[in-house]
Design a protein around this motif. Sequence first.
Motif, PDB file in Angstrom:
ATOM      1  N   VAL A  31       0.974  -1.268  -0.096  1.00 38.64           N
ATOM      2  CA  VAL A  31      -0.090  -0.023  -0.170  1.00 38.64           C
ATOM      3  C   VAL A  31       0.826   1.170   0.107  1.00 38.64           C
ATOM      4  O   VAL A  31       0.436   2.325  -0.448  1.00 38.64           O
ATOM      5  CB  VAL A  31      -0.978  -0.135   1.430  1.00 38.64           C
ATOM      6  N   ARG A  32       2.105   1.374   0.902  1.00 36.35           N
ATOM      7  CA  ARG A  32       2.906   2.319   0.966  1.00 36.35           C
ATOM      8  C   ARG A  32       3.534   2.618  -0.681  1.00 36.35           C
ATOM      9  O   ARG A  32       3.643   3.610  -0.952  1.00 36.35           O
ATOM     10  CB  ARG A  32       3.866   2.160   2.080  1.00 36.35           C
ATOM     11  N   GLY A  33       3.837   1.507  -1.129  1.00 31.37           N
ATOM     12  CA  GLY A  33       4.412   1.392  -2.715  1.00 31.37           C
ATOM     13  C   GLY A  33       3.443   2.097  -3.546  1.00 31.37           C
ATOM     14  O   GLY A  33       3.848   2.704  -4.409  1.00 31.37           O
ATOM     15  N   ILE A  34       2.204   1.797  -3.673  1.00 26.39           N
ATOM     16  CA  ILE A  34       1.174   2.367  -4.217  1.00 26.39           C
ATOM     17  C   ILE A  34       0.986   3.928  -4.122  1.00 26.39           C
ATOM     18  O   ILE A  34       1.024   4.679  -5.153  1.00 26.39           O
ATOM     19  CB  ILE A  34      -0.331   1.878  -4.239  1.00 26.39           C
ATOM     20  N   ALA A  35       1.103   4.410  -2.892  1.00 22.75           N
ATOM     21  CA  ALA A  35       1.056   5.723  -2.430  1.00 22.75           C
ATOM     22  C   ALA A  35       2.293   6.453  -3.150  1.00 22.75           C
ATOM     23  O   ALA A  35       2.321   7.526  -3.953  1.00 22.75           O
ATOM     24  CB  ALA A  35       0.831   6.004  -1.135  1.00 22.75           C
ATOM     25  N   MET A  37       4.052   5.503  -5.854  1.00 24.09           N
ATOM     26  CA  MET A  37       3.606   5.352  -7.175  1.00 24.09           C
ATOM     27  C   MET A  37       2.800   6.473  -7.561  1.00 24.09           C
ATOM     28  O   MET A  37       3.002   7.187  -8.695  1.00 24.09           O
ATOM     29  CB  MET A  37       2.910   4.093  -7.527  1.00 24.09           C
ATOM     30  N   VAL A  38       1.492   6.719  -6.735  1.00 23.05           N
ATOM     31  CA  VAL A  38       0.898   7.834  -7.206  1.00 23.05           C
ATOM     32  C   VAL A  38       1.497   9.253  -7.159  1.00 23.05           C
ATOM     33  O   VAL A  38       1.283  10.120  -8.114  1.00 23.05           O
ATOM     34  CB  VAL A  38      -0.414   7.974  -6.315  1.00 23.05           C
ATOM     35  N   ASP A  39       2.194   9.374  -5.894  1.00 22.18           N
ATOM     36  CA  ASP A  39       3.045  10.566  -5.887  1.00 22.18           C
ATOM     37  C   ASP A  39       4.124  10.822  -6.911  1.00 22.18           C
ATOM     38  O   ASP A  39       4.202  11.776  -7.087  1.00 22.18           O
ATOM     39  CB  ASP A  39       3.905  10.494  -4.477  1.00 22.18           C
ATOM     40  N   GLU A  40       4.699   9.663  -7.518  1.00 15.36           N
ATOM     41  CA  GLU A  40       5.572   9.939  -8.587  1.00 15.36           C
ATOM     42  C   GLU A  40       4.844  10.004  -9.991  1.00 15.36           C
ATOM     43  O   GLU A  40       5.738   9.867 -10.782  1.00 15.36           O
ATOM     44  CB  GLU A  40       6.726   8.760  -8.462  1.00 15.36           C
ATOM     45  N   ASP A  41       3.477   9.907  -9.802  1.00 19.00           N
ATOM     46  CA  ASP A  41       2.753   9.971 -11.227  1.00 19.00           C
ATOM     47  C   ASP A  41       3.232   8.698 -12.258  1.00 19.00           C
ATOM     48  O   ASP A  41       3.363   8.985 -13.257  1.00 19.00           O
ATOM     49  CB  ASP A  41       3.305  11.292 -11.987  1.00 19.00           C
TER      50      ASP A  41
END
Length: 106
Positions: A31-35, A37-41
């Motif tokens: 889940v932290r990895g997805i966050a 990924m979103v932060d890094e577009d």
Amino acid sequence: MTTETEAAVERGYTADKDAYLRRLKRIEGQVRGIARMVDEDQYCIDILTQVAAINKALHAVSIGLLQEHIQHCVVGAAHEATATGDPTAVDGKVKEATDAISRLLR
């Protein structure tokens, strides 16, 4: 929400508690990895792939816990009902399992 309030009650998953905790920590990391990924577009399909992996992992945890509940709690209540002649304990545990399955299917 629990229906049993005894502090020292052994749960059906107790024997596998460490394995469940490892799986949940792995899911937490995903889940932290997805966050991140979103932060890094990152590409949306890549994010959705990771979300699907987390959903599958949570589903596996849910099924495992449900199996443990049936094996430990429902079967234990059935033994208790046989010993006492009172089927209400088993009825309650079956309803808990049915309600849990219903929530998982929503």
